[in-house]
Design a protein around this motif. Structure first.
Motif, PDB file in Angstrom:
ATOM      1  N   TYR A  16       0.943  -1.348   0.346  1.00  0.00           N
ATOM      2  CA  TYR A  16      -0.472  -0.074  -0.004  1.00  0.00           C
ATOM      3  C   TYR A  16       0.858   1.529  -0.405  1.00  0.00           C
ATOM      4  CZ  TYR A  16      -4.275  -2.072   0.404  1.00  0.00           C
ATOM      5  OH  TYR A  16      -5.205  -3.742   0.183  1.00  0.00           O
ATOM      6  N   ALA A  56       0.990   3.676  -3.027  1.00  0.00           N
ATOM      7  CA  ALA A  56       0.661   5.184  -2.901  1.00  0.00           C
ATOM      8  C   ALA A  56       2.171   6.120  -3.375  1.00  0.00           C
ATOM      9  CB  ALA A  56       0.180   5.480  -1.953  1.00  0.00           C
ATOM     10  N   GLY A  83       1.361   6.535  -7.221  1.00  0.00           N
ATOM     11  CA  GLY A  83       0.123   7.200  -7.270  1.00  0.00           C
ATOM     12  C   GLY A  83      -0.771   5.991  -8.085  1.00  0.00           C
ATOM     13  N   ASN A 107      -4.425   4.644  -6.349  1.00  0.00           N
ATOM     14  CA  ASN A 107      -5.268   4.624  -5.234  1.00  0.00           C
ATOM     15  C   ASN A 107      -5.291   3.316  -4.251  1.00  0.00           C
ATOM     16  OD1 ASN A 107      -7.278   3.673  -6.725  1.00  0.00           O
ATOM     17  ND2 ASN A 107      -7.628   5.305  -7.756  1.00  0.00           N
ATOM     18  N   ARG A 108      -6.325   3.254  -3.134  1.00  0.00           N
ATOM     19  CA  ARG A 108      -6.626   2.588  -2.876  1.00  0.00           C
ATOM     20  C   ARG A 108      -7.376   1.267  -3.112  1.00  0.00           C
ATOM     21  NH1 ARG A 108      -7.459   2.580   2.855  1.00  0.00           N
ATOM     22  NH2 ARG A 108      -7.564   4.098   2.972  1.00  0.00           N
ATOM     23  N   ILE A 134      -5.074  -0.720  -6.024  1.00  0.00           N
ATOM     24  CA  ILE A 134      -4.047  -1.078  -4.562  1.00  0.00           C
ATOM     25  C   ILE A 134      -5.507  -2.896  -4.761  1.00  0.00           C
ATOM     26  CG2 ILE A 134      -2.576  -1.567  -3.142  1.00  0.00           C
ATOM     27  CD1 ILE A 134      -1.377   1.264  -3.430  1.00  0.00           C
TER      28      ILE A 134
END
Lengths: 247, 258
Positions: free
Chosen positions: A115, A119, A122, A124-125, A128
């Motif tokens: 994570y 990040a 670049g 986003n959650r 991922i």
């Protein structure tokens, strides 16, 4: 292959100061001012007036001897360095396979690092979340997901770094001789993943010392010599020039 | 301007990850974990109350509450600026290798300390029960006080982070300066005597004292002065502005010095 411009490098120069006395304490600075001593500033231009344009789908091999400025150029394109002069424009998602795992924290587990590093790159959650299992499976670390990275071998770390970096489908791929990651089996796998990306019309910037490797991957070539562009064009024209240079 | 806001919004997940990393790593491998952010201020307040209350004879009932408010706010300022000061050097490896907006390093260092500070404010409840202090409508003073504190800390943090890239001494000098600011902010003594003497300006022009005094006026229920409401706000905003401009101007040179 006339298409959209993907990477445009215009008159880029990059200056480093190699001052022999690097002043980083206040005392030295004050003494320097008081005695009126001129700080010895050895300026060093790692890149001088570099310009070229790549269209989408171009695969550029960057050749040159040690210290020619190849890695500096890649870092400038990746955005790590801001060029002293000139301008770099690029379109789309970049996957910089420059220094695998530069965002890793050794106290963090693999799960946390995916994570964090994601990040940094670049992502986003949500993205991922969807790629998490893929990354772990590709890096072959299923058994070590919750182990702190400090207990990993260097091969495991670079496998994880490679898996995270290549989880995206990039528009621009920056490769700095990272094709040699891990053991022979993983190397085959990683090479296959990169070759698969080529099929998706990705723009590639590739640094290598091996002309053979460059010829097999790239359609264009760029020779750097002491920070200056010595030659730029299709790889068939560039290869003999480089061979002559190195012989 | 819009470009910066857009860039920030696009990368907000990274800022979140960096802040969470600070919190997670601070308490990793300690049994009580984040509960320490509550226990620690209580324990130090007990020590300070014994030393400055019992031994020095400050018998006021709400003295512990007086101390803990000042201490909580000051220790956020201290930890936040210290962390920001070191942030660029501590992340040198990352800065040299990947692109991350550079202000994220000092900012995340301050924000994670801010979250710990916000959690630790919980200890005000048991302390006020212990001192039998009933909160009044003046509790709203805490809101501007905390905002000013955050703005001022971020501003100072940006300035220190930039300076420390060029002069490593700043890290050590700042520790000394912090000690001075602490004694100048009336954390564990009552300011009245000093305010009446010729040295009153030490407190009056010290933004940290004004912020702490503003917070205390909310908790201990006394009226607020316009000075405390305006001076630290202006001071904080000017510091933040200087910090941002200075940091922005120098950030491309960082990589040559770390």
């Amino acid at each position: 292959m006339a298409g959209k411009v993907s990477v445009k490098v215009e008159n880029v120069s990059m200056k480093f100061s190699l001052s022999s006395e690097k002043v980083d304490s206040l005392k030295e600075y004050v003494i320097g001012i008081l005695t009126g001593k001129q700080m010895a500033k050895d300026e060093f231009w790692a890149l001088k007036n570099v310009s070229f344009t790549l269209e989408k789908g171009d695969r550029l091999g960057i050749l040159g001897l040690n210290g020619a400025g190849k890695s500096t150029l890649l870092k400038a394109i990746a955005g790590v360095y801001r060029p002293t002069e000139g301008k770099i424009t690029k379109k789309g998602v970049i996957a910089p396979l420059l220094e695998l795992g530069a965002g890793f924290d050794m106290q963090y587990t693999a799960r946390e690092n995916i994570y964090l590093y994601g990040a940094v790159l670049g992502y986003n959650r949500k993205f991922i979340d969807t790629k998490f299992d893929d990354i772990i499976r590709f890096a072959e670390l299923e058994k070590f997901v919750d182990v702190p990275l400090k207990n990993y071998s260097s091969g495991m770390k670079s496998r994880l770094g490679f898996a995270i970096c290549t989880a995206v489908e990039p528009d621009i791929l920056i490769l700095d001789e990272v094709l040699s990651v891990g053991d022979a089996k993983f190397r085959k796998k990683s090479e296959k993943r990169i070759i698969d990306m080529f099929a998706h019309n990705v723009t590639v910037l590739f640094v290598s010392h091996s002309l053979e490797q460059v010829c097999s991957i790239c359609n264009k070539g760029l020779i750097l010599d002491h920070g200056e562009v010595k030659a730029f064009g299709s790889i068939d024209k560039i290869a003999p020039i480089y061979e002559e240079m190195t012989s | 301007m819009m470009v910066y806001i857009k860039g920030f919004w696009k990368r907000r997940f990274l800022l979140y990850e960096l802040v969470i990393k600070g919190i997670r790593l601070k308490y990793r491998r300690s049994y009580l974990g984040i509960i320490w952010s509550l226990i620690e201020p209580i324990l130090t307040t007990i020590v300070l109350t014994i030393v400055f209350g019992t031994l020095f004879g400050n018998k006021n009932r709400d003295f512990p509450l007086y101390i803990i408010t000042g201490r909580l706010m000051f220790s956020f300022f201290q930890e936040g600026t210290k962390n920001a000061c070191k942030s660029i050097r501590a992340n040198a490896g990352m800065i040299k290798k990947v692109y991350v907006p550079k202000y994220f390093y000092p900012l995340s260092g301050i924000l994670f300390n801010f979250i710990i500070f916000a959690i630790s404010l919980i200890v005000l409840f048991p302390t006020s029960i212990y001192t039998k202090t009933v909160p009044t409508h003046r509790i709203w003073h805490l809101i501007p006080a905390i905002c000013y504190l955050l703005v001022f800390t971020i501003g100072m943090g940006m300035i220190l982070a930039t300076l420390n890239v060029f002069f490593r001494d700043i890290e050590y000098l700042w520790n000394v300066a912090l000690l001075m600011i602490m004694y100048m902010s009336a954390i564990f003594y009552y300011p009245e005597k000093l305010l009446k003497s010729g040295w009153f300006w030490i407190l009056k022009y010290n933004p940290m004292f004004c912020i702490i005094d503003l917070a205390r006026s909310g908790i201990l229920n006394y009226s607020v002065t316009w000075w405390n409401l305006l001076y630290p706000m202006i001071f904080g905003l000017v510091t933040l502005l200087i910090g941002i401009v200075f940091f922005r101007k120098k950030q491309d040179e960082f990589i040559l010095h770390i």
